[in-house]
Motif scaffolding. Structure first.
Motif, mmCIF file in Angstrom:
data_model
loop_
_atom_site.group_PDB
_atom_site.id
_atom_site.type_symbol
_atom_site.label_atom_id
_atom_site.label_comp_id
_atom_site.label_asym_id
_atom_site.label_seq_id
_atom_site.Cartn_x
_atom_site.Cartn_y
_atom_site.Cartn_z
ATOM 1 N N ARG A 20 2.853 -114.876 19.392
ATOM 2 C CA ARG A 20 1.871 -115.290 20.401
ATOM 3 C C ARG A 20 0.501 -114.728 20.028
ATOM 4 N N GLY A 57 5.526 -102.926 16.058
ATOM 5 C CA GLY A 57 6.731 -103.662 16.476
ATOM 6 C C GLY A 57 6.741 -105.064 15.874
ATOM 7 N N ASN A 58 5.607 -105.748 15.960
ATOM 8 C CA ASN A 58 5.507 -107.084 15.358
ATOM 9 C C ASN A 58 5.736 -107.006 13.858
ATOM 10 N N TYR A 97 8.842 -121.757 28.819
ATOM 11 C CA TYR A 97 8.506 -121.041 27.578
ATOM 12 C C TYR A 97 9.626 -121.142 26.531
ATOM 13 N N MET A 151 9.543 -122.841 22.714
ATOM 14 C CA MET A 151 9.966 -122.049 21.560
ATOM 15 C C MET A 151 11.054 -122.787 20.773
ATOM 16 N N ASP A 174 9.376 -125.376 18.725
ATOM 17 C CA ASP A 174 8.755 -124.783 17.525
ATOM 18 C C ASP A 174 9.759 -124.680 16.381
ATOM 19 N N GLY A 180 12.324 -109.861 16.203
ATOM 20 C CA GLY A 180 12.867 -108.611 16.714
ATOM 21 C C GLY A 180 13.951 -108.881 17.752
ATOM 22 N N ASP A 232 14.144 -108.396 20.842
ATOM 23 C CA ASP A 232 13.751 -108.946 22.151
ATOM 24 C C ASP A 232 13.817 -110.484 22.195
ATOM 25 N N ILE A 259 11.437 -101.800 17.847
ATOM 26 C CA ILE A 259 10.599 -100.627 17.594
ATOM 27 C C ILE A 259 10.159 -100.072 18.947
ATOM 28 N N MET A 273 7.940 -101.202 21.899
ATOM 29 C CA MET A 273 6.499 -101.258 21.670
ATOM 30 C C MET A 273 6.060 -102.678 21.987
HETATM 31 P P1 TYM Z 1 5.698 -111.907 20.375
HETATM 32 O O1 TYM Z 1 4.334 -112.379 20.076
HETATM 33 O O2 TYM Z 1 5.945 -111.155 21.644
HETATM 34 O O3 TYM Z 1 6.236 -111.010 19.215
HETATM 35 C C1 TYM Z 1 6.183 -111.490 17.878
HETATM 36 C C2 TYM Z 1 7.330 -110.964 17.057
HETATM 37 O O4 TYM Z 1 7.329 -109.544 17.041
HETATM 38 C C3 TYM Z 1 8.588 -109.076 17.444
HETATM 39 N N1 TYM Z 1 8.422 -107.839 18.212
HETATM 40 C C4 TYM Z 1 9.150 -106.738 18.009
HETATM 41 N N2 TYM Z 1 10.135 -106.472 17.129
HETATM 42 C C5 TYM Z 1 10.676 -105.236 17.154
HETATM 43 N N3 TYM Z 1 10.256 -104.273 18.004
HETATM 44 C C6 TYM Z 1 9.278 -104.483 18.905
HETATM 45 N N4 TYM Z 1 8.870 -103.526 19.710
HETATM 46 C C7 TYM Z 1 8.672 -105.778 18.930
HETATM 47 N N5 TYM Z 1 7.684 -106.339 19.673
HETATM 48 C C8 TYM Z 1 7.557 -107.617 19.224
HETATM 49 C C9 TYM Z 1 9.183 -110.158 18.320
HETATM 50 O O5 TYM Z 1 10.586 -110.084 18.352
HETATM 51 C C10 TYM Z 1 8.694 -111.399 17.621
HETATM 52 O O6 TYM Z 1 9.540 -111.712 16.546
HETATM 53 N N6 TYM Z 1 8.027 -115.979 21.895
HETATM 54 C C11 TYM Z 1 7.571 -115.289 20.706
HETATM 55 C C12 TYM Z 1 6.670 -116.147 19.804
HETATM 56 C C13 TYM Z 1 7.281 -117.434 19.424
HETATM 57 C C14 TYM Z 1 8.317 -117.624 18.452
HETATM 58 C C15 TYM Z 1 8.573 -119.033 18.443
HETATM 59 C C16 TYM Z 1 9.044 -116.772 17.615
HETATM 60 C C17 TYM Z 1 6.965 -118.656 19.921
HETATM 61 N N7 TYM Z 1 7.725 -119.609 19.337
HETATM 62 C C18 TYM Z 1 9.541 -119.561 17.605
HETATM 63 C C19 TYM Z 1 10.022 -117.318 16.791
HETATM 64 C C20 TYM Z 1 10.271 -118.708 16.780
HETATM 65 C C21 TYM Z 1 6.798 -114.083 21.161
HETATM 66 O O7 TYM Z 1 6.235 -114.064 22.229
HETATM 67 O O8 TYM Z 1 6.728 -113.116 20.263
#
Ligand code: TYM
Length: 332
Positions: A9, A17-18, A126, A130, A133, A145, A147, A186, A195
């Motif tokens: 996003r 984390g990302n 949402y 996804m 996508d 990740g 989540d 993470i 995170m």
């Molecule tokens: P978003 O933007 O919240 O996070 C992006 C990616 O980072 C990973 N992530 C983490 N991984 C491990 N530990 C953490 N603390 C942590 N915080 C974030 C998330 O798991 C993610 O992989 N809905 C999604 C975006 C999206 C998407 C998709 C992803 C939209 N369409 C299609 C995959 C396929 C999102 O909000 O991620």
């Protein structure tokens, strides 16, 4: 060769984390598979950004993706709103997504708790966007990740339902994936287990944070009130610090502090100092690249155009097939 897809996003700077949950995971695959990586700017509208923030955030995420190692020649790197086919597939999938299952989704419940004054239909649907996508490129592996696990389960539900309804095997099943281990989560610096960019001040370390900010955030990280007690299980905040060390520090350093924890000689101030320096060593080359790439508008324009062209080609093919399967036929 499999089709791999992931996205983020566009709601702010990328954090550790990302990086460790999704980007590093993806970067390791981009030369072996057919890879798509995109910036989810439609998804970011659920929080109503201003037009200038929307644009600025997409630009920043694009810069930070490139700095983090996504190779736009090897992978298809694009912006979601450059591929309008996604929105049509989203509409089609919505016809077979049910209100009850969407309301039960954990992330929906979490979002309405966080923004009770803005419970829009985009939040509810949402997971369908996804799924669109992912399915628009018929991807099978989705490096994310932990989540995102439930969202992937929902994407499989929508793919399977479409296949059953139209008696086809058109959509393959997509799975959340980590290249070399279990899915990662993470932890945050505030003692929470995740995170995240919307978790509040001091929870997240951003790739673009300067060393002074990193030191300040880490030194303020939540720790136990008292010293370690032999034989007691680790409390969550301490486990979080060790889990952060696991991703940024050397194995020797990790073992040193684990040993000190075991024999109760550990001083959390020392551990945090070391953790901050290891994070700084890790993020410094990224921060420098972010600054460099951020200056180059021409390069960013070239990357976005190349990504949009490649992504639309694949998306148009899928959408054409889907329209035919559903029964849309032209009268002219
Ligand atoms: P978003 O933007 O919240 O996070 C992006 C990616 O980072 C990973 N992530 C983490 N991984 C491990 N530990 C953490 N603390 C942590 N915080 C974030 C998330 O798991 C993610 O992989 N809905 C999604 C975006 C999206 C998407 C998709 C992803 C939209 N369409 C299609 C995959 C396929 C999102 O909000 O991620």
């Amino acid at each position: 060769m499999e089709t791999v897809l992931s996205g983020i996003r566009s709601t702010g700077h990328l954090h550790l984390g990302n990086y460790f949950g999704a980007i590093r995971n993806f970067v390791k695959m981009q030369h072996q598979h057919h890879c798509y990586f995109f910036i989810a700017d439609y998804h970011s509208l659920t929080t109503h950004p201003t037009p200038s923030d929307l644009h600025q955030n997409v630009r920043q995420v694009l810069v930070e993706y490139l700095a983090a190692g996504i190779d736009p020649e090897a992978a298809t790197l694009y912006i979601q709103s450059d591929v309008p086919e996604v929105t049509e597939l989203f509409l089609l999938l919505n016809m077979n997504a049910y209100k009850g299952e969407l309301e039960r989704c954990t992330s929906f419940k979490e979002k309405i708790r966080r923004q009770p004054d803005n419970v829009n239909a985009g939040l509810l649907t949402y997971p369908v966007l996804m799924a669109a996508d992912i399915l628009i490129h018929r991807a099978t592996k989705v490096p994310v990740g932990k989540d995102q696990e439930q969202h992937l389960e929902m994407a499989r539900t929508f793919a399977n339902r479409f296949n059953r309804l139209y008696k086809t095997g058109y959509f393959p099943q997509p799975f959340a994936y980590n290249f070399d281990s279990e899915l990662l989560k993470i932890p945050g610096l505030d003692g929470s287990t995740k995170m995240g960019k919307s978790e509040g001040e001091g929870n997240a370390i951003f790739l673009a944070d300067d060393p002074a900010t990193i030191r300040k955030k880490v030194m303020r990280a939540t720790t136990d009130a008292g010293p370690a007690v032999a034989g007691q299980p680790m409390t969550q905040p301490i486990e979080n610090l060790f889990n952060l060390m696991r991703v940024v520090s050397s194995e020797d350093m990790l073992q040193h502090f684990l040993q000190a924890y075991e024999d109760t000689s550990i001083r959390y101030g020392d551990m945090k100092k070391q953790l901050a320096e290891d994070i700084i060593a890790f993020t410094t080359p990224l921060r420098e690249k972010i600054a460099d790439i951020g200056k180059d508008n021409n390069y960013l324009g070239r990357v976005a155009r190349m990504g949009a062209e490649k992504a639309r080609e694949s998306a148009a093919k899928t959408l054409g097939d889907v329209r035919e399967i559903i029964g849309f036929k032209s009268f002219y």
